[in-house]
Design a protein around this motif. Structure first.
Motif, short mmCIF file in Angstrom:
data_model
loop_
_atom_site.label_atom_id
_atom_site.label_comp_id
_atom_site.label_asym_id
_atom_site.label_seq_id
_atom_site.Cartn_x
_atom_site.Cartn_y
_atom_site.Cartn_z
N SER A 116 -16.59 -4.06 3.89
CA SER A 116 -15.24 -4.39 3.40
C SER A 116 -14.29 -4.57 4.59
O SER A 116 -14.57 -4.11 5.69
CB SER A 116 -14.74 -3.29 2.47
OG SER A 116 -14.84 -2.03 3.09
N THR A 117 -13.17 -5.25 4.37
CA THR A 117 -12.24 -5.56 5.47
C THR A 117 -10.82 -5.16 5.07
O THR A 117 -10.56 -4.79 3.91
CB THR A 117 -12.26 -7.06 5.80
OG1 THR A 117 -12.01 -7.77 4.59
CG2 THR A 117 -13.60 -7.48 6.38
N GLN A 118 -9.90 -5.31 6.02
CA GLN A 118 -8.47 -5.08 5.79
C GLN A 118 -8.17 -3.73 5.17
O GLN A 118 -7.57 -3.62 4.11
CB GLN A 118 -7.90 -6.20 4.91
CG GLN A 118 -8.00 -7.54 5.62
CD GLN A 118 -7.31 -8.66 4.87
OE1 GLN A 118 -7.25 -8.65 3.64
NE2 GLN A 118 -6.80 -9.61 5.60
N HIS A 119 -8.63 -2.70 5.87
CA HIS A 119 -8.38 -1.35 5.37
C HIS A 119 -7.03 -0.84 5.86
O HIS A 119 -6.72 -0.96 7.04
CB HIS A 119 -9.46 -0.39 5.88
CG HIS A 119 -10.84 -0.83 5.51
ND1 HIS A 119 -11.75 -1.28 6.42
CD2 HIS A 119 -11.44 -0.90 4.29
CE1 HIS A 119 -12.87 -1.61 5.79
NE2 HIS A 119 -12.71 -1.39 4.50
N ASN A 120 -6.28 -0.30 4.95
CA ASN A 120 -5.06 0.41 5.35
C ASN A 120 -4.85 1.58 4.42
O ASN A 120 -5.29 1.59 3.28
CB ASN A 120 -3.85 -0.52 5.39
CG ASN A 120 -3.61 -1.19 4.06
OD1 ASN A 120 -3.15 -0.55 3.12
ND2 ASN A 120 -3.95 -2.47 3.95
#
Ligand SMILES: [Zn+2]
Length: 442
Positions: A147-151
């Motif tokens: 998965s990407t764009q973790h915040n």
């Protein structure tokens, strides 16, 4: 006279021959001997001998033509024939660590154990052997982020989907030094895992995140995980504690929690607000380890119907007693008020993980939603579900009340990720749930 001496000598000899005879073979068995051996893996075994006692345990590691003794221990015998030596010995050793003569290839190898007992009549000893097949694996499992764009917000949660190599037996995410476990899921590919993690409300903005994985040989990998931390501000609150409030709530809480009431009102309040609160958190953390290894729900969580927010997540509460500050605690949930004895609904599909009295939370229900995610409903006047019951989003769990450490009729609602309280606002928000959890599973 001569005859008597001769008879005594013969009797002594017979006695010695009888007493010093060891008719039993030594026995040997593996205690903890995993098939997959890493550089630091320990192996243990146990040797037994009923007769003269154990004399020697020798373990030889064999790979192809190469052999080396990796463990040896010798045990003294007793020189008095009527005494027994060592009847039982359990030993542990690290075979790969002990290897000096050759370097082990990362493939199959054997270990041969030889156990010898002390000889009868100084002549006849017996030996038993035990062989085992093992595999050497020194390569840590591989991990990569899917998965990407973790915040993540302070006090918030995040889900990460990642890939692990086939030999992985356990994996997850480290948030600073707290471990979150990842799960296999039917709707993910075989090598994929999902991990729900939480950032404590008071964690630093530069908290490090890492993905970790461990294989059957104990080899461990860790790689940095990029998660952007978003700061969040929390509220403050001051609460004045009166003797009448303590007298109203303390007797039931103390009795239900098997605690004796201290001498003063102040000590009674601190015993409940500080010590019992801590104990209840440990109990909840213990429960979270038994969470289902699957996502039991498929849409956003529900907030109590027609409720007003009285107190929010991570409000810092200062407690005053007779005008003096006596305690500070962080309120790790939402206080939701409606009319008295309002029906309380399940915030989402799940299974009842707890239904009963839980210290400061009074009559309390905890639902397991899988992957370590749980929701908690506290201060209830009535509970209408039982342990292990399956519930659907919106199902009645009971009614609001003021049991436990509550100043009036309300619902205290907490969301927990693997035992760590997180802000329910995210889980009530359909867009957040889609972007951070459900969307990552598609
Ligand atoms: Zn509360």
């Amino acid at each position: 006279m001569k005859k008597l001496i001769l008879t005594l000598i013969v009797l002594a000899l017979i006695g010695y021959l009888y007493l010093d005879w060891d008719g039993a073979e030594p026995k040997v068995e593996w205690l903890d001997a995993p098939k997959d051996i890493g550089a630091k893996t320990a192996v243990s075994l146990q040797a037994l001998d009923d007769g003269k006692g154990l004399a020697r345990i020798t373990v030889t590691l064999v790979q192809g033509e190469q052999r080396q003794i990796v463990f040896e221990e010798r045990m003294a015998r007793s020189w008095q024939p009527w005494k027994r030596g060592t009847p039982q010995r359990a030993v542990a050793f690290q075979p790969v660590e002990a290897l000096r003569d050759f370097s082990l290839a990362e493939q199959a190898f054997q270990m041969e154990v030889e156990v010898e007992d002390h000889p009868s009549w100084l002549l006849f000893s017996r030996t038993s052997t035990l062989k085992g097949d093992f595999r050497y694996d020194a390569t840590p499992p591989s991990i990569s982020t899917q998965s990407t764009q973790h915040n993540i917000r302070q006090g918030g949660a995040e889900a990460v989907v990642y890939n692990v190599s086939e030999d992985t037996v356990d994996s997850g995410v480290l948030v600073a030094d707290r471990t979150y476990r990842g799960f296999e899921m039917a709707r993910l590919d075989p090598g994929q895992r999902i991990c729900l993690l939480a950032l404590p409300y008071n964690a630093a903005a530069d908290t490090p995140f890492k993905l970790w994985a461990v294989d059957a040989s104990g080899n461990r990998s860790e790689i940095p995980l990029a998660i952007q931390v978003r700061p969040r501000r929390f509220g403050r609150d001051t609460i004045s504690i009166r003797d009448s409030f303590i007298d109203k709530v303390a007797p039931e809480i103390l009795q239900q929690s098997n605690l004796t009431r201290p001498a003063t009102h102040k000590e009674t309040f601190l015993l409940i607000n500080r010590d019992l609160r801590q104990r209840n958190h440990s109990q909840i953390e213990e429960l979270s380890r038994r969470s289902a290894s699957n996502l039991l729900w498929s849409q956003a969580f529900l907030q109590l119907s027609n409720s007003a927010v009285q107190s929010s997540f991570a409000d810092e509460r200062t407690y005053l007693y007779q005008g003096q500050e006596i305690d500070r605690q962080t309120h790790l949930g939402f206080d939701l008020a409606s009319t008295a004895a309002s029906p309380v609904e399940a915030a989402n599909d799940g299974e009842v993980a707890f239904a009963g009295y839980l210290g400061i939370y009074g009559k309390c229900v905890i639902l397991d939603h899988g992957l370590g995610l749980m929701s908690l409903y506290a201060h209830l006047s009535e509970i209408s579900v039982a342990l292990s019951q399956q519930v659907t989003r919106g199902d009645p769990l009971g009614r609001t009340g003021e049991t436990g450490l509550a100043g009036g009729d309300h619902l205290h609602f907490t969301m927990l990720v693997q035992g760590m309280p997180v802000n329910p606002l995210e889980w009530w928000d359909a867009a957040w749930v889609r972007n951070h959890v459900l969307g990552r599973l598609e």
